[in-house]
Enzyme design. Structure first.
Site, PDB file in Angstrom:
ATOM      1  N   ASN A   1      42.598  41.909  25.038  1.00 57.22           N
ATOM      2  CA  ASN A   1      42.755  41.487  26.324  1.00 57.22           C
ATOM      3  C   ASN A   1      43.579  40.242  26.297  1.00 57.22           C
ATOM      4  O   ASN A   1      42.997  39.099  26.295  1.00 57.22           O
ATOM      5  CB  ASN A   1      41.347  41.355  26.984  1.00 57.22           C
ATOM      6  CG  ASN A   1      41.592  40.949  28.485  1.00 57.22           C
ATOM      7  OD1 ASN A   1      42.598  40.693  28.907  1.00 57.22           O
ATOM      8  ND2 ASN A   1      40.442  41.383  29.112  1.00 57.22           N
TER       9      ASN A   1
ATOM     10  N   ARG B   1      45.169  45.752  27.368  1.00 55.39           N
ATOM     11  CA  ARG B   1      45.091  45.385  28.734  1.00 55.39           C
ATOM     12  C   ARG B   1      46.447  45.104  29.158  1.00 55.39           C
ATOM     13  O   ARG B   1      47.033  43.985  28.654  1.00 55.39           O
ATOM     14  CB  ARG B   1      44.254  44.468  29.052  1.00 55.39           C
ATOM     15  CG  ARG B   1      44.062  44.016  30.587  1.00 55.39           C
ATOM     16  CD  ARG B   1      43.758  42.328  30.691  1.00 55.39           C
ATOM     17  NE  ARG B   1      43.855  42.066  32.327  1.00 55.39           N
ATOM     18  CZ  ARG B   1      43.941  40.789  32.634  1.00 55.39           C
ATOM     19  NH1 ARG B   1      43.873  39.887  31.774  1.00 55.39           N
ATOM     20  NH2 ARG B   1      43.827  40.528  33.876  1.00 55.39           N
TER      21      ARG B   1
ATOM     22  N   HIS C   1      43.377  42.862  37.915  1.00 56.24           N
ATOM     23  CA  HIS C   1      42.218  42.885  37.412  1.00 56.24           C
ATOM     24  C   HIS C   1      41.182  43.964  37.631  1.00 56.24           C
ATOM     25  O   HIS C   1      39.994  43.884  37.779  1.00 56.24           O
ATOM     26  CB  HIS C   1      41.239  41.528  37.963  1.00 56.24           C
ATOM     27  CG  HIS C   1      41.795  40.272  37.744  1.00 56.24           C
ATOM     28  ND1 HIS C   1      42.155  39.223  38.744  1.00 56.24           N
ATOM     29  CD2 HIS C   1      42.522  39.676  36.569  1.00 56.24           C
ATOM     30  CE1 HIS C   1      42.671  38.056  38.089  1.00 56.24           C
ATOM     31  NE2 HIS C   1      42.715  38.357  36.732  1.00 56.24           N
TER      32      HIS C   1
ATOM     33  N   ARG D   1      48.386  28.956  39.503  1.00 54.94           N
ATOM     34  CA  ARG D   1      49.050  29.590  40.657  1.00 54.94           C
ATOM     35  C   ARG D   1      48.428  29.250  41.988  1.00 54.94           C
ATOM     36  O   ARG D   1      47.251  28.965  42.250  1.00 54.94           O
ATOM     37  CB  ARG D   1      48.568  31.235  40.545  1.00 54.94           C
ATOM     38  CG  ARG D   1      49.594  31.427  39.190  1.00 54.94           C
ATOM     39  CD  ARG D   1      49.316  33.092  39.031  1.00 54.94           C
ATOM     40  NE  ARG D   1      48.182  33.428  38.088  1.00 54.94           N
ATOM     41  CZ  ARG D   1      47.703  34.276  37.778  1.00 54.94           C
ATOM     42  NH1 ARG D   1      48.060  35.372  38.233  1.00 54.94           N
ATOM     43  NH2 ARG D   1      46.691  34.014  36.604  1.00 54.94           N
TER      44      ARG D   1
ATOM     45  N   GLU E   1      35.626  43.724  29.978  1.00 51.40           N
ATOM     46  CA  GLU E   1      37.002  44.666  30.206  1.00 51.40           C
ATOM     47  C   GLU E   1      37.021  45.222  28.876  1.00 51.40           C
ATOM     48  O   GLU E   1      37.595  46.615  28.964  1.00 51.40           O
ATOM     49  CB  GLU E   1      38.165  43.655  30.743  1.00 51.40           C
ATOM     50  CG  GLU E   1      37.941  43.041  31.926  1.00 51.40           C
ATOM     51  CD  GLU E   1      38.827  41.983  32.155  1.00 51.40           C
ATOM     52  OE1 GLU E   1      39.819  42.374  32.956  1.00 51.40           O
ATOM     53  OE2 GLU E   1      38.860  40.910  31.610  1.00 51.40           O
TER      54      GLU E   1
END
Length: 399
Positions: free
Chosen positions: A7, A90, A179, A242, A385
């Site tokens: 990931n 991922r 996500h 961001r 995840e």
């Protein structure tokens, strides 16, 4: 079946080696703060825990270090890369090309590369992980699991932008969402928890994924119906570097009046804004520490961060027409009691009442941090995840 899960985030790599279908984790770990002066590495097995601080300049160096540990004569968990059956990756942006998990081919890699501009902090790191893994685990199947897949259920009224129709039909410009692997995993765990512990199916849930990248999803009856990130993983919440939501007029002003190039504006909004632009720090741990020491910029940035989350809780509660639970997850969501407190303060109208003592408890288990009389459950659910990716990889390769 032994599956390595990679990931690769914008500034981190999470990894696990999982034996399927038992979900037995043979090793796990993480490298974070990649590209900063000092990076942190962890490597954990049943008998070993390694924690090291070292400079790791990029994802390639980080992935090579992980491979060395897996194969190490003393602490490694495999003797040969031939033991690895598959590597699950991922991948953040699948665009309109990918709505399901796929085996990686040259064409898939080309498409991931074509989507670099839509996820410039992620897809390049994702592809780097694929290329390095192909070299290290040459006999394994390489599989991509896309963050955008879970959000394919978002209805057109929410995913279509109010721009000329041909830009959707011909150019596929729309809200994609990100996500998704994390939001899917924690929402399913939340619904199971609510059913077992609260006698509530949990049909109206807001999941709040807070890390270096941040997003929220409105989930009704297990399906994503709206999401804060859109065409690329840039808008919505305030993130590490961001900006999140910004008036489009600002971009034109920067270019037409202040003389910025489009490339400079893109770099600013992607890599120089968010918490970094507000404070000079991109890591929330540094920001919280400085805020506690009286740094006014850090205090304001944290307040702005929480304010943006609260705005989306309000709008998503309206979209869902109700709210059973909010879920905090990912690095910041799971570990920052300070952010959770800021978000949940003065939210009684939405039935959100925080128990401050429960909020300070740290645990790897699902936990409630709401008061007994809180109408809305406040849950902290550690995301995984990697397990979700492993399940999808295993299902693809065995069906």
């Amino acid at each position: 079946m032994k599956i390595v899960i990679l990931n690769s985030g914008s500034s981190s790599i999470k990894y696990q080696l999982i034996n399927m279908p038992s979900n037995d984790v043979l090793c796990s770990g993480m490298i974070d703060r990649i590209g900063l002066e000092t990076s942190n590495l962890t490597y954990v097995t049943d008998t070993t825990k390694i924690e090291e601080n070292m400079p790791i300049a990029n994802h390639k160096i980080g992935l090579e270090k992980i491979a060395q540990l897996l194969l190490d004569e003393t602490v490694g968990v495999i003797k040969s890369t031939a033991e690895i059956d598959a590597v699950g990756h991922r991948v953040v942006h699948g665009g309109s090309a990918f709505s399901n998990t796929v085996i990686i081919t040259a064409a898939v890699k080309d498409k991931i590369r074509q989507l670099f501009e839509l996820a410039p902090l992620h897809n390049p790191a994702n592809l780097e992980g694929i290329i390095v893994a192909e070299a290290i685990f040459s006999g394994a199947k390489q599989v991509a699991v896309f963050d955008t897949a879970f959000h394919q259920t978002i209805p057109v009224v929410a995913h279509k932008y109010a721009i000329p129709n041909y830009l959707l039909t011909e150019n596929k410009i729309r809200l994609y969402g990100f996500h998704g692997t994390s939001h899917k995993y924690v929402s399913e765990n939340a619904m199971q928890y609510l059913k077992q512990n609260v006698n509530n199916e949990g049909s109206n849930i807001i999941t709040i994924h807070l890390g270096n990248g941040c997003s929220m999803t409105a989930i009704k009856e297990g399906k994503s119906i709206d999401h804060t990130l859109g065409f690329g993983p840039m808008n919505g919440l305030i993130m590490g570097t961001r900006s999140g939501d910004v008036d489009q007029s600002v971009i034109f002003y920067l270019v037409n009046t202040l003389g910025y190039s489009l490339e400079a504006v893109n770099t600013m909004l992607q890599k120089q804004s968010g918490m970094l632009g507000l404070t000079g720090y991109s890591d929330l741990r540094d920001i919280e520490a400085n805020a506690e020491n009286g740094n006014a910029d850090c205090q304001l940035a944290l307040a702005m961060n929480a304010y943006r989350i609260k705005k989306y809780i309000g709008s998503y509660t309206a979209v869902l027409n109700g709210l059973d639970a909010i879920i905090f997850t990912a690095g910041i969501g799971e570990n920052s009691s300070y952010i959770r407190k800021l978000v949940c303060t003065d939210m009684e109208y939405f039935g959100i009442r925080l128990d401050e003592s429960k909020n300070e408890i740290r645990s790897k288990a699902i936990r409630e941090i709401n008061t007994e009389d809180s109408k809305t459950k406040i849950l902290v659910i550690p995301t995984n995840e990697e397990i979700e990716i492993a399940n999808q990889v295993f299902e693809l390769l065995t069906t």
